[in-house]
Design an enzyme around this catalytic site. Structure first.
Site, PDB file in Angstrom:
ATOM      1  N   HIS A  55      56.793  57.190  64.546  1.00 45.28           N
ATOM      2  CA  HIS A  55      57.304  58.432  65.097  1.00 45.28           C
ATOM      3  C   HIS A  55      56.156  59.182  65.779  1.00 45.28           C
ATOM      4  O   HIS A  55      54.998  58.790  65.663  1.00 45.28           O
ATOM      5  CB  HIS A  55      57.941  59.304  63.995  1.00 45.28           C
ATOM      6  CG  HIS A  55      57.002  59.692  62.892  1.00 45.28           C
ATOM      7  ND1 HIS A  55      57.061  59.165  61.625  1.00 45.28           N
ATOM      8  CD2 HIS A  55      55.967  60.564  62.868  1.00 45.28           C
ATOM      9  CE1 HIS A  55      56.115  59.682  60.875  1.00 45.28           C
ATOM     10  NE2 HIS A  55      55.425  60.539  61.610  1.00 45.28           N
TER      11      HIS A  55
HETATM   12  C1  T46 Z   1      52.226  60.813  59.897  1.00 44.95           C
HETATM   13  C2  T46 Z   1      51.748  59.798  58.953  1.00 44.95           C
HETATM   14  C3  T46 Z   1      50.272  59.768  58.996  1.00 44.95           C
HETATM   15  C4  T46 Z   1      58.831  65.796  53.446  1.00 44.95           C
HETATM   16  O1  T46 Z   1      59.878  66.166  52.924  1.00 44.95           O
HETATM   17  N1  T46 Z   1      57.777  66.682  53.589  1.00 44.95           N
HETATM   18  C5  T46 Z   1      56.589  66.331  54.158  1.00 44.95           C
HETATM   19  O2  T46 Z   1      55.677  67.180  54.265  1.00 44.95           O
HETATM   20  C6  T46 Z   1      56.440  64.982  54.651  1.00 44.95           C
HETATM   21  C7  T46 Z   1      55.146  64.530  55.312  1.00 44.95           C
HETATM   22  C8  T46 Z   1      57.493  64.115  54.518  1.00 44.95           C
HETATM   23  N2  T46 Z   1      58.654  64.514  53.932  1.00 44.95           N
HETATM   24  C9  T46 Z   1      59.767  63.563  53.786  1.00 44.95           C
HETATM   25  C10 T46 Z   1      60.459  63.270  55.115  1.00 44.95           C
HETATM   26  C11 T46 Z   1      60.871  61.825  55.015  1.00 44.95           C
HETATM   27  O3  T46 Z   1      62.137  61.737  54.465  1.00 44.95           O
HETATM   28  O4  T46 Z   1      59.260  62.309  53.330  1.00 44.95           O
HETATM   29  C12 T46 Z   1      59.870  61.227  54.024  1.00 44.95           C
HETATM   30  C13 T46 Z   1      58.807  60.357  54.691  1.00 44.95           C
HETATM   31  O5  T46 Z   1      58.131  61.158  55.666  1.00 44.95           O
HETATM   32  P1  T46 Z   1      57.515  60.546  57.009  1.00 44.95           P
HETATM   33  O6  T46 Z   1      58.563  59.800  57.750  1.00 44.95           O
HETATM   34  O7  T46 Z   1      56.827  61.633  57.728  1.00 44.95           O
HETATM   35  O8  T46 Z   1      56.446  59.512  56.390  1.00 44.95           O
HETATM   36  P2  T46 Z   1      55.385  58.566  57.065  1.00 44.95           P
HETATM   37  O9  T46 Z   1      54.534  58.029  55.979  1.00 44.95           O
HETATM   38  O10 T46 Z   1      56.062  57.584  57.937  1.00 44.95           O
HETATM   39  O11 T46 Z   1      54.459  59.457  57.999  1.00 44.95           O
HETATM   40  C14 T46 Z   1      53.514  60.366  57.440  1.00 44.95           C
HETATM   41  C15 T46 Z   1      53.548  61.727  58.132  1.00 44.95           C
HETATM   42  O12 T46 Z   1      54.658  62.441  57.833  1.00 44.95           O
HETATM   43  C16 T46 Z   1      53.427  61.559  59.590  1.00 44.95           C
HETATM   44  O13 T46 Z   1      53.437  62.771  60.252  1.00 44.95           O
HETATM   45  O14 T46 Z   1      51.699  60.958  60.955  1.00 44.95           O
HETATM   46  O15 T46 Z   1      52.177  59.970  57.614  1.00 44.95           O
END
Ligand code: T46
Length: 140
Positions: A55
Protein backbone atom coordinates in the site's frame (compact mmCIF):
# COMPACT_ATOMS: atom_id res chain seq x y z
CA UNK A 1 5.98 18.91 3.97
CA UNK A 2 6.05 17.32 0.50
CA UNK A 3 2.91 16.61 -1.52
CA UNK A 4 2.56 12.79 -1.82
CA UNK A 5 1.60 12.97 -5.49
CA UNK A 6 4.98 14.33 -6.50
CA UNK A 7 7.33 12.36 -4.25
CA UNK A 8 9.86 9.95 -5.73
CA UNK A 9 12.04 7.24 -4.22
CA UNK A 10 14.83 9.84 -4.19
CA UNK A 11 12.95 11.65 -1.38
CA UNK A 12 13.53 8.64 0.88
CA UNK A 13 16.80 7.86 2.56
CA UNK A 14 18.55 6.09 5.38
CA UNK A 15 19.10 8.18 8.49
CA UNK A 16 22.02 7.35 10.74
CA UNK A 17 20.77 7.46 14.33
CA UNK A 18 23.07 8.78 17.02
CA UNK A 19 24.34 5.90 19.11
CA UNK A 20 26.25 5.91 22.36
CA UNK A 21 28.60 2.91 22.45
CA UNK A 22 29.71 1.71 25.86
CA UNK A 23 31.31 -1.55 27.02
CA UNK A 24 28.04 -2.25 28.85
CA UNK A 25 25.94 -1.89 25.67
CA UNK A 26 24.64 0.48 23.01
CA UNK A 27 22.03 3.22 23.27
CA UNK A 28 20.47 4.64 20.10
CA UNK A 29 18.58 7.92 20.14
CA UNK A 30 15.73 8.72 17.77
CA UNK A 31 15.46 12.46 17.78
CA UNK A 32 13.37 12.96 14.73
CA UNK A 33 13.53 16.36 13.09
CA UNK A 34 11.88 15.31 9.81
CA UNK A 35 8.30 15.22 11.16
CA UNK A 36 6.30 15.56 14.38
CA UNK A 37 5.66 12.17 15.92
CA UNK A 38 2.04 11.13 16.59
CA UNK A 39 2.16 7.31 16.63
CA UNK A 40 4.58 4.46 17.28
CA UNK A 41 3.96 0.79 16.48
CA UNK A 42 6.00 -2.35 15.97
CA UNK A 43 5.63 -5.45 13.87
CA UNK A 44 7.03 -8.78 15.05
CA UNK A 45 6.51 -12.56 14.95
CA UNK A 46 6.32 -12.28 11.16
CA UNK A 47 6.48 -15.68 9.43
CA UNK A 48 9.48 -15.97 7.10
CA UNK A 49 7.32 -16.24 3.98
CA UNK A 50 4.96 -13.37 4.90
CA UNK A 51 4.80 -10.15 2.92
CA UNK A 52 3.40 -6.95 4.38
CA UNK A 53 2.65 -3.45 3.18
CA UNK A 54 1.43 -3.46 -0.43
CA UNK A 55 0.00 0.00 0.00
CA UNK A 56 0.93 3.69 -0.04
CA UNK A 57 0.01 6.56 2.24
CA UNK A 58 -1.15 9.95 1.00
CA UNK A 59 0.13 12.10 3.86
CA UNK A 60 2.00 9.87 6.31
CA UNK A 61 5.70 10.24 7.06
CA UNK A 62 7.38 7.22 8.63
CA UNK A 63 10.72 6.25 10.04
CA UNK A 64 11.16 2.47 9.84
CA UNK A 65 13.83 0.73 11.91
CA UNK A 66 14.85 -2.92 12.21
CA UNK A 67 15.46 -2.81 15.96
CA UNK A 68 16.10 -6.56 15.87
CA UNK A 69 16.80 -8.94 12.99
CA UNK A 70 16.32 -7.87 9.40
CA UNK A 71 13.77 -7.48 6.60
CA UNK A 72 13.56 -6.06 3.09
CA UNK A 73 11.62 -2.99 1.99
CA UNK A 74 10.80 -2.22 -1.63
CA UNK A 75 9.69 1.35 -2.35
CA UNK A 76 8.03 2.35 -5.62
CA UNK A 77 7.10 5.78 -6.95
CA UNK A 78 5.30 4.53 -10.06
CA UNK A 79 8.40 4.82 -12.24
CA UNK A 80 11.40 3.67 -10.21
CA UNK A 81 11.90 1.33 -7.32
CA UNK A 82 14.41 1.05 -4.48
CA UNK A 83 15.11 -2.16 -2.58
CA UNK A 84 16.71 -1.83 0.80
CA UNK A 85 17.54 -4.41 3.47
CA UNK A 86 17.16 -3.05 7.00
CA UNK A 87 19.36 -4.86 9.49
CA UNK A 88 21.01 -2.17 11.62
CA UNK A 89 19.18 -0.71 14.66
CA UNK A 90 21.36 2.39 14.29
CA UNK A 91 19.75 3.23 10.93
CA UNK A 92 16.21 4.32 10.06
CA UNK A 93 14.51 4.42 6.68
CA UNK A 94 12.63 7.68 6.15
CA UNK A 95 9.58 7.06 3.95
CA UNK A 96 7.82 10.17 2.69
CA UNK A 97 4.15 10.22 1.63
CA UNK A 98 3.01 8.93 -1.76
CA UNK A 99 5.25 5.87 -2.04
CA UNK A 100 4.22 2.25 -2.48
CA UNK A 101 5.93 -0.12 -0.02
CA UNK A 102 6.32 -3.88 0.16
CA UNK A 103 8.04 -5.63 3.08
CA UNK A 104 9.33 -9.20 2.91
CA UNK A 105 12.00 -11.70 3.97
CA UNK A 106 11.67 -11.08 7.68
CA UNK A 107 14.35 -12.92 9.60
CA UNK A 108 13.45 -14.99 12.65
CA UNK A 109 13.00 -12.61 15.58
CA UNK A 110 12.82 -9.47 13.40
CA UNK A 111 11.16 -6.46 14.99
CA UNK A 112 10.12 -3.53 12.78
CA UNK A 113 9.64 -0.30 14.71
CA UNK A 114 7.68 2.43 12.93
CA UNK A 115 7.48 6.08 13.98
CA UNK A 116 4.61 7.80 12.20
CA UNK A 117 3.61 11.42 11.72
CA UNK A 118 -0.18 10.89 11.93
CA UNK A 119 -2.72 8.89 13.88
CA UNK A 120 -4.09 5.79 12.17
CA UNK A 121 -6.53 6.57 9.38
CA UNK A 122 -7.68 4.04 6.78
CA UNK A 123 -8.54 7.01 4.49
CA UNK A 124 -4.84 7.75 4.21
CA UNK A 125 -4.13 4.33 2.62
CA UNK A 126 -4.04 3.52 -1.09
CA UNK A 127 -4.31 -0.26 -1.13
CA UNK A 128 -4.57 -0.99 -4.86
CA UNK A 129 -1.52 -0.59 -7.10
CA UNK A 130 -3.66 0.66 -10.01
CA UNK A 131 -5.19 3.34 -7.76
CA UNK A 132 -1.65 4.25 -6.67
CA UNK A 133 -0.56 4.67 -10.30
CA UNK A 134 -3.60 6.87 -10.99
CA UNK A 135 -2.87 8.91 -7.84
CA UNK A 136 0.72 9.43 -9.06
CA UNK A 137 -0.69 10.30 -12.50
CA UNK A 138 1.24 7.41 -14.08
CA UNK A 139 -1.99 6.16 -15.66
CA UNK A 140 -5.19 8.10 -16.48
C1 T46 B 1 3.77 0.57 6.63
C2 T46 B 1 4.49 -0.63 7.07
C3 T46 B 1 5.90 -0.27 7.32
C4 T46 B 1 -4.42 -0.19 13.14
O1 T46 B 1 -5.56 -0.40 13.55
N1 T46 B 1 -3.69 0.87 13.65
C5 T46 B 1 -2.42 1.16 13.24
O2 T46 B 1 -1.82 2.14 13.73
C6 T46 B 1 -1.83 0.33 12.22
C7 T46 B 1 -0.42 0.61 11.71
C8 T46 B 1 -2.56 -0.71 11.71
N2 T46 B 1 -3.82 -0.96 12.16
C9 T46 B 1 -4.58 -2.09 11.62
C10 T46 B 1 -5.07 -1.83 10.19
C11 T46 B 1 -5.01 -3.18 9.52
O3 T46 B 1 -6.22 -3.84 9.69
O4 T46 B 1 -3.74 -3.24 11.53
C12 T46 B 1 -3.93 -3.93 10.30
C13 T46 B 1 -2.62 -4.05 9.54
O5 T46 B 1 -2.17 -2.73 9.21
P1 T46 B 1 -1.32 -2.40 7.90
O6 T46 B 1 -2.04 -2.90 6.70
O7 T46 B 1 -0.97 -0.97 7.93
O8 T46 B 1 -0.02 -3.31 8.17
P2 T46 B 1 1.32 -3.49 7.37
O9 T46 B 1 2.24 -4.28 8.23
O10 T46 B 1 1.04 -4.03 6.02
O11 T46 B 1 1.97 -2.05 7.17
C14 T46 B 1 2.55 -1.35 8.27
C15 T46 B 1 2.13 0.11 8.30
O12 T46 B 1 0.84 0.28 8.66
C16 T46 B 1 2.38 0.74 6.99
O13 T46 B 1 2.03 2.08 6.99
O14 T46 B 1 4.28 1.36 5.90
O15 T46 B 1 3.95 -1.27 8.21
Amino acid sequence: MIDGINTTIHDCHIIQLRTVLRPEGKLTIIQNEKFDLKRVYYIYDVPEEAERGYHAHKTLYQLVIAISGSFSVRLKDGVREWNVRLRDPKKGLLIRPGLWREMSNFSVGAVCLVLASELYSEEDYIRSYDSFLSYKKCIQ
